[in-house]
Every structure is written in structure tokens, then in C-alpha cells.
Design a protein around this motif. Structure first.
Motif, PDB file in Angstrom:
ATOM      1  N   MET A   1       0.817  -1.197   0.000  1.00  0.00           N
ATOM      2  CA  MET A   1       0.000   0.000   0.000  1.00  0.00           C
ATOM      3  C   MET A   1       0.858   1.258   0.000  1.00  0.00           C
ATOM      4  SD  MET A   1      -3.013  -0.166  -0.488  1.00  0.00           S
ATOM      5  CE  MET A   1      -4.664   0.057  -0.033  1.00  0.00           C
ATOM      6  N   ASP A   2       2.044   1.181   0.527  1.00  0.00           N
ATOM      7  CA  ASP A   2       2.894   2.371   0.559  1.00  0.00           C
ATOM      8  C   ASP A   2       3.241   2.862  -0.842  1.00  0.00           C
ATOM      9  OD1 ASP A   2       2.958   2.631   3.295  1.00  0.00           O
ATOM     10  OD2 ASP A   2       4.694   1.297   3.533  1.00  0.00           O
ATOM     11  N   LEU A   3       3.455   1.916  -1.753  1.00  0.00           N
ATOM     12  CA  LEU A   3       3.771   2.290  -3.117  1.00  0.00           C
ATOM     13  C   LEU A   3       2.590   3.023  -3.761  1.00  0.00           C
ATOM     14  CD1 LEU A   3       5.727   2.235  -5.498  1.00  0.00           C
ATOM     15  CD2 LEU A   3       4.765   0.016  -6.137  1.00  0.00           C
ATOM     16  N   MET A   4       1.387   2.541  -3.545  1.00  0.00           N
ATOM     17  CA  MET A   4       0.192   3.187  -4.101  1.00  0.00           C
ATOM     18  C   MET A   4       0.005   4.584  -3.504  1.00  0.00           C
ATOM     19  SD  MET A   4      -1.039   1.272  -6.365  1.00  0.00           S
ATOM     20  CE  MET A   4      -2.767   1.447  -6.644  1.00  0.00           C
ATOM     21  N   ASN A   5       0.224   4.705  -2.223  1.00  0.00           N
ATOM     22  CA  ASN A   5       0.103   6.022  -1.573  1.00  0.00           C
ATOM     23  C   ASN A   5       1.169   6.974  -2.098  1.00  0.00           C
ATOM     24  OD1 ASN A   5      -2.098   5.291  -0.053  1.00  0.00           O
ATOM     25  ND2 ASN A   5      -0.880   4.668   1.723  1.00  0.00           N
ATOM     26  N   SER A   6       2.359   6.451  -2.318  1.00  0.00           N
ATOM     27  CA  SER A   6       3.444   7.277  -2.829  1.00  0.00           C
ATOM     28  C   SER A   6       3.130   7.778  -4.240  1.00  0.00           C
ATOM     29  CB  SER A   6       4.744   6.471  -2.832  1.00  0.00           C
ATOM     30  OG  SER A   6       5.786   7.230  -3.392  1.00  0.00           O
ATOM     31  N   ILE A   7       2.620   6.879  -5.080  1.00  0.00           N
ATOM     32  CA  ILE A   7       2.270   7.267  -6.449  1.00  0.00           C
ATOM     33  C   ILE A   7       1.144   8.295  -6.436  1.00  0.00           C
ATOM     34  CG2 ILE A   7       1.261   6.432  -8.613  1.00  0.00           C
ATOM     35  CD1 ILE A   7       2.794   3.797  -8.106  1.00  0.00           C
ATOM     36  N   ALA A   8       0.142   8.063  -5.620  1.00  0.00           N
ATOM     37  CA  ALA A   8      -0.974   9.006  -5.524  1.00  0.00           C
ATOM     38  C   ALA A   8      -0.499  10.358  -5.003  1.00  0.00           C
ATOM     39  CB  ALA A   8      -2.064   8.439  -4.629  1.00  0.00           C
ATOM     40  N   SER A   9       0.389  10.330  -4.040  1.00  0.00           N
ATOM     41  CA  SER A   9       0.919  11.566  -3.475  1.00  0.00           C
ATOM     42  C   SER A   9       1.713  12.338  -4.524  1.00  0.00           C
ATOM     43  CB  SER A   9       1.802  11.252  -2.267  1.00  0.00           C
ATOM     44  OG  SER A   9       2.396  12.420  -1.773  1.00  0.00           O
ATOM     45  N   GLN A  10       2.528  11.639  -5.288  1.00  0.00           N
ATOM     46  CA  GLN A  10       3.309  12.296  -6.342  1.00  0.00           C
ATOM     47  C   GLN A  10       2.397  12.881  -7.423  1.00  0.00           C
ATOM     48  OE1 GLN A  10       6.526  13.016  -6.693  1.00  0.00           O
ATOM     49  NE2 GLN A  10       6.941  12.198  -4.656  1.00  0.00           N
ATOM     50  N   ALA A  11       1.350  12.156  -7.785  1.00  0.00           N
ATOM     51  CA  ALA A  11       0.411  12.646  -8.793  1.00  0.00           C
ATOM     52  C   ALA A  11      -0.282  13.917  -8.301  1.00  0.00           C
ATOM     53  CB  ALA A  11      -0.617  11.570  -9.121  1.00  0.00           C
ATOM     54  N   MET A  12      -0.668  13.932  -7.040  1.00  0.00           N
ATOM     55  CA  MET A  12      -1.312  15.122  -6.482  1.00  0.00           C
ATOM     56  C   MET A  12      -0.332  16.296  -6.449  1.00  0.00           C
ATOM     57  SD  MET A  12      -4.480  14.717  -5.843  1.00  0.00           S
ATOM     58  CE  MET A  12      -4.836  16.029  -4.715  1.00  0.00           C
ATOM     59  N   SER A  13       0.913  16.024  -6.094  1.00  0.00           N
ATOM     60  CA  SER A  13       1.926  17.084  -6.062  1.00  0.00           C
ATOM     61  C   SER A  13       2.150  17.671  -7.445  1.00  0.00           C
ATOM     62  CB  SER A  13       3.244  16.543  -5.510  1.00  0.00           C
ATOM     63  OG  SER A  13       3.106  16.180  -4.165  1.00  0.00           O
ATOM     64  N   MET A  14       2.206  16.807  -8.455  1.00  0.00           N
ATOM     65  CA  MET A  14       2.393  17.287  -9.825  1.00  0.00           C
ATOM     66  C   MET A  14       1.197  18.121 -10.275  1.00  0.00           C
ATOM     67  SD  MET A  14       4.213  14.105 -11.835  1.00  0.00           S
ATOM     68  CE  MET A  14       3.702  14.777 -13.390  1.00  0.00           C
ATOM     69  N   THR A  15       0.003  17.675  -9.938  1.00  0.00           N
ATOM     70  CA  THR A  15      -1.202  18.415 -10.310  1.00  0.00           C
ATOM     71  C   THR A  15      -1.214  19.780  -9.640  1.00  0.00           C
ATOM     72  OG1 THR A  15      -2.426  16.345 -10.573  1.00  0.00           O
ATOM     73  CG2 THR A  15      -3.721  18.342 -10.325  1.00  0.00           C
ATOM     74  N   GLN A  16      -0.854  19.818  -8.368  1.00  0.00           N
ATOM     75  CA  GLN A  16      -0.816  21.090  -7.654  1.00  0.00           C
ATOM     76  C   GLN A  16       0.243  22.013  -8.243  1.00  0.00           C
ATOM     77  OE1 GLN A  16      -0.232  19.850  -3.603  1.00  0.00           O
ATOM     78  NE2 GLN A  16      -2.421  19.567  -3.218  1.00  0.00           N
ATOM     79  N   ALA A  17       1.392  21.470  -8.604  1.00  0.00           N
ATOM     80  CA  ALA A  17       2.461  22.284  -9.186  1.00  0.00           C
ATOM     81  C   ALA A  17       2.034  22.836 -10.545  1.00  0.00           C
ATOM     82  CB  ALA A  17       3.735  21.464  -9.325  1.00  0.00           C
ATOM     83  N   GLN A  18       1.376  22.005 -11.356  1.00  0.00           N
ATOM     84  CA  GLN A  18       0.898  22.468 -12.658  1.00  0.00           C
ATOM     85  C   GLN A  18      -0.150  23.559 -12.494  1.00  0.00           C
ATOM     86  OE1 GLN A  18      -0.433  18.821 -14.420  1.00  0.00           O
ATOM     87  NE2 GLN A  18       1.555  18.357 -15.340  1.00  0.00           N
ATOM     88  N   PHE A  19      -1.037  23.396 -11.537  1.00  0.00           N
ATOM     89  CA  PHE A  19      -2.057  24.419 -11.289  1.00  0.00           C
ATOM     90  C   PHE A  19      -1.406  25.727 -10.848  1.00  0.00           C
ATOM     91  CE2 PHE A  19      -4.798  26.732  -8.341  1.00  0.00           C
ATOM     92  CZ  PHE A  19      -5.876  26.998  -9.173  1.00  0.00           C
ATOM     93  N   ALA A  20      -0.443  25.634  -9.950  1.00  0.00           N
ATOM     94  CA  ALA A  20       0.238  26.836  -9.467  1.00  0.00           C
ATOM     95  C   ALA A  20       0.958  27.542 -10.609  1.00  0.00           C
ATOM     96  CB  ALA A  20       1.214  26.481  -8.352  1.00  0.00           C
ATOM     97  N   GLN A  21       1.581  26.773 -11.495  1.00  0.00           N
ATOM     98  CA  GLN A  21       2.286  27.363 -12.619  1.00  0.00           C
ATOM     99  C   GLN A  21       1.304  28.039 -13.572  1.00  0.00           C
ATOM    100  OE1 GLN A  21       4.398  24.596 -15.120  1.00  0.00           O
ATOM    101  NE2 GLN A  21       5.766  26.188 -15.898  1.00  0.00           N
ATOM    102  N   GLN A  22       0.205  27.373 -13.881  1.00  0.00           N
ATOM    103  CA  GLN A  22      -0.801  27.959 -14.765  1.00  0.00           C
ATOM    104  C   GLN A  22      -1.406  29.219 -14.154  1.00  0.00           C
ATOM    105  OE1 GLN A  22      -3.501  24.721 -15.456  1.00  0.00           O
ATOM    106  NE2 GLN A  22      -2.220  23.788 -17.031  1.00  0.00           N
TER     107      GLN A  22
END
Length: 60
Positions: A1-22
């Protein structure tokens, strides 16, 4: 489960970074448009003078 949480966390971080940049780009574009409009207004307020050397006073 840690791997899934890590992937989900990274995806959310990327989405937040893209939103902030836009968002930052949108704010910068809006600021540039506002400055352009202000410059146009200032330019319109300047007196319209003929270029130098166009009018010659030949009676002087």
C-alpha cells in the motif's frame, strides 16, 4: 500500500504544481494586459505634435 500512496501523493503534487504554474502565468498575462492598456491610455493623453522639421516658418 505504501507504493500506491506514494504514487498518488506524487500525482497530487504534480497536479498542484501544474495548477500553481498555470495560475502564475495567468496572473502575469493579466498584469501585462493591464500595463498595455495603461500605456495606450497614457499615449492617447500625450499632445499630438507634428514631427520636427515639418513646418517651416519662412516669414521670420
Amino acid at each position: 500500500m505504501d507504493l500506491m500512496n506514494s504514487i498518488a501523493s506524487q500525482a497530487m503534487s504534480m497536479t498542484q504544481a501544474q495548477f500553481a504554474q498555470q495560475y502564475s502565468i495567468s496572473v502575469a498575462k493579466k498584469a501585462m494586459e493591464t500595463e498595455e492598456l495603461a500605456l495606450q491610455e497614457i499615449t492617447e493623453m500625450l499632445p499630438q505634435t507634428p514631427p520636427m522639421g515639418v513646418n517651416l516658418d519662412v516669414y521670420a
